[in-house]
Design a protein around this motif. Structure first.
Motif, PDB file in Angstrom:
ATOM      1  N   TYR A 120      32.360 -49.133  79.668  1.00 18.00           N
ATOM      2  CA  TYR A 120      31.394 -49.737  78.764  1.00 18.00           C
ATOM      3  C   TYR A 120      32.008 -49.773  77.363  1.00 18.00           C
ATOM      4  CZ  TYR A 120      27.396 -49.889  81.982  1.00 18.00           C
ATOM      5  OH  TYR A 120      26.542 -50.198  83.009  1.00 18.00           O
TER       6      TYR A 120
ATOM      7  N   TRP B  68      37.088 -50.007  75.180  1.00 15.18           N
ATOM      8  CA  TRP B  68      36.186 -49.618  76.261  1.00 15.18           C
ATOM      9  C   TRP B  68      36.304 -48.125  76.577  1.00 15.18           C
ATOM     10  CZ3 TRP B  68      33.150 -53.617  78.033  1.00 15.18           C
ATOM     11  CH2 TRP B  68      33.575 -54.917  77.708  1.00 15.18           C
TER      12      TRP B  68
ATOM     13  N   HIS C 273      30.163 -54.867  80.829  1.00 10.76           N
ATOM     14  CA  HIS C 273      30.845 -53.690  81.351  1.00 10.76           C
ATOM     15  C   HIS C 273      31.695 -54.188  82.518  1.00 10.76           C
ATOM     16  CE1 HIS C 273      27.649 -53.873  84.421  1.00 10.76           C
ATOM     17  NE2 HIS C 273      28.462 -53.173  85.183  1.00 10.76           N
TER      18      HIS C 273
END
Length: 521
Positions: free
Chosen positions: A505, A369, A482
């Protein structure tokens, strides 16, 4: 949608043009032009039109006949109806309830007056049990699995019994003034009924209790229209003849906010004169203004004016139809319509029941991420801020300042694999293992709620945080698209943090794709 045309003796079905296709991890939405389906139900003086369990029932006062049609038949454009007759023409109502039909019982001594009870019949039309008394019957609604009819003496509350519907009488409380409900609306998300009670009052009704079931709410002037909020179960709305829209807090049982929208609309005159009506469409409350030829838009979160829509003629009744999902063009590349499908829009916006929450595993956030904070700082997210300003109540600069606090972090990347979490700061990792430590429910200022799923460190680098808390608008096991992450060494203190929420994200997304994702929310 259905158009009941009383003078024409006709109920016409209209296809909205909106359809959905569930793909498990997301939903597709197709939007076409609306059209007539071809389904028509004919008869003398159609009045009450009721949906229950996918069955639509139109009651024809001039005949005392109920005509029932399935949702499947309507979608296919058919007009195949089941007829169920009562003993006489009446201003009545009928509800298809599983394998039974509930029918209003006419006043045989005074045929021109309102019905006096409810008769239950089976599939063959044979009466089941005794007629349930309900003098001056007028008003029907359902909330969850409970159906209710309004009577002069209280409510008939209908639930699924052993083999047949079970009907109980809920009398009006002794504390109520003289009066009765003649219109009911069923709550969504919360199980309650909202009814009129005299010209300048409404009553909140809890059908699950016997004492203190009715809470009376005084209005400043006479009532014009009222509606419940299907997206924010805590609220309902009442429009009064002084031109004000009132937000009712259903839980507290009081008027929470009031907003002046129109010039006065007197309730004197014919009952069917054009007067304002309310509908809730996603994040907006919409109020018609027939005399001015416009619709007033109110932001449901802030309860402030959010614009107007001019229309020809005198807009009167209004129905909101819609949803959210992904629209696919012919080339196969998807575009977003209105908003992403989040499984359940109400849950995504923070309106849910406690029983809907389920424990989640760290695997829901597995992956590599990236923080979006660098994109905010370098201007990549400027189009997102401008987009928010177009429909929001702040300027792009004000939104940018808000997200500057929200997104701020020096952890540019997080990698989650199994029970291992790596935090990357300046390219250097901190790693630790984490185990579930339950979840906590938070209530925010505007009345919606959120769930923090909490994990506690079991071993790893000393500098790695003792606790991590995920918030991603989901409340049950589902892979995150997310998320916002809170971390630190004090579990309780972290729950108090609501202004800084570092947001991540997938690292596989480009800057352009992240912008597209954000603008679709």
């Amino acid at each position: 949608m259905f158009a009941r045309q009383g003078d024409a003796g006709l109920v016409t079905a209209i296809a909205s043009g909106i359809s959905f296709d569930d793909h498990g991890d997301h939903g597709d939405i197709d939007v076409e032009a609306p059209k007539l389906t071809g389904t028509e139900i004919t008869g003398q003086k159609p009045s009450h039109f009721v949906e229950h369990g996918g069955e639509f029932t139109a009651f024809f006062d001039g005949e005392g006949v109920a005509r029932i049609i399935s949702e499947k038949a309507v979608l296919e454009g058919k007009s195949d109806v089941q007829e169920v007759k009562t003993d006489a023409p009446q201003h009545g109502v009928a509800v298809a309830y599983g394998s039974h039909v509930l029918l209003s019982e006419p006043n045989k001594e005074k045929p021109d007056e309102l019905p006096v009870g409810i008769r239950t019949v089976d599939e063959s039309g044979k009466q089941v049990g005794e007629i349930a008394a309900c003098p001056d019957l007028h008003g029907e609604a359902s909330s969850g699995n409970i159906l209710a009819f309004a009577c002069a003496t209280g409510l008939l509350v209908v639930t699924h019994g052993d083999g047949a519907p079970e009907i109980k009488h809920l009398p009006y409380s002794d504390s109520l003034p003289d009066g009765k409900s003649t219109t009911l609306i069923g709550g969504r998300g919360l199980q309650y009924f909202l009814g009129n009670y005299g010209a300048d009052k409404v009553v909140l009704i809890d059908p699950t209790v016997e004492s203190d079931a009715f809470r009376l709410i005084e209005l400043p002037t006479r009532r014009v229209h009222f509606a419940v909020d299907p997206t924010r179960p805590k609220f309902a709305y009442v429009f009064t003849e002084d031109g004000q829209l009132h937000q009712l807090d259903v839980v507290a049982g009081k008027i929470a906010n009031s907003l002046k929208l129109t010039d006065p609309y007197s309730m004197d005159g014919h009952w069917n004169d054009p007067r304002p009506r309310i509908a809730v469409a996603g994040d907006k409350i919409v109020v018609t203004d027939p005399l001015q030829g416009k619709l007033h838009l109110v932001d449901a979160a802030s309860f402030a004016k959010a614009g107007e829509i001019a229309v020809d003629g005198k807009p009167y009744n209004i129905v909101a139809v819609g949803g959210s999902g992904e629209v696919h063009d012919e080339g196969g590349e998807n575009k977003h319509a209105h908003s992403h499908d989040h499984g359940d829009d109400q849950v995504y916006k923070g309106y849910f029941e406690d029983h809907q929450i389920k424990e989640r595993a760290l695997s829901d956030w597995a992956g590599d991420w990236q923080s979006v904070y660098p994109y905010l700082k370098d201007g990549t997210l400027d189009p997102v801020m401008a987009h928010k300003a177009e429909t929001g109540d702040q300027s792009a600069d004000e939104y940018r300042a808000y997200y500057e606090i929200g997104y701020r972090t020096d952890v540019e990347r997080i990698e989650i694999n199994g029970d291992s979490v790596k935090f990357f700061k300046d390219g250097k990792p901190l790693e630790a293992r984490y185990a579930s430590d339950g979840y906590e429910i938070l209530t925010y200022e505007k009345g919606n709620r959120g769930v923090r799923f909490i994990f506690k460190k079991t071993e790893g680098d000393a500098a790695a945080p003792q606790y991590i808390q995920f918030s991603d608008h989901k409340i049950a096991p589902e892979a995150a698209g997310h998320y916002h992450l809170y971390w630190g060494n004090d579990r309780s203190a972290l729950l108090e943090e609501v202004t800084n929420w570092p947001t991540y994200y997938p690292s596989s997304l480009s800057a352009k794709e992240i912008v597209s994702e954000m603008m679709a929310h």
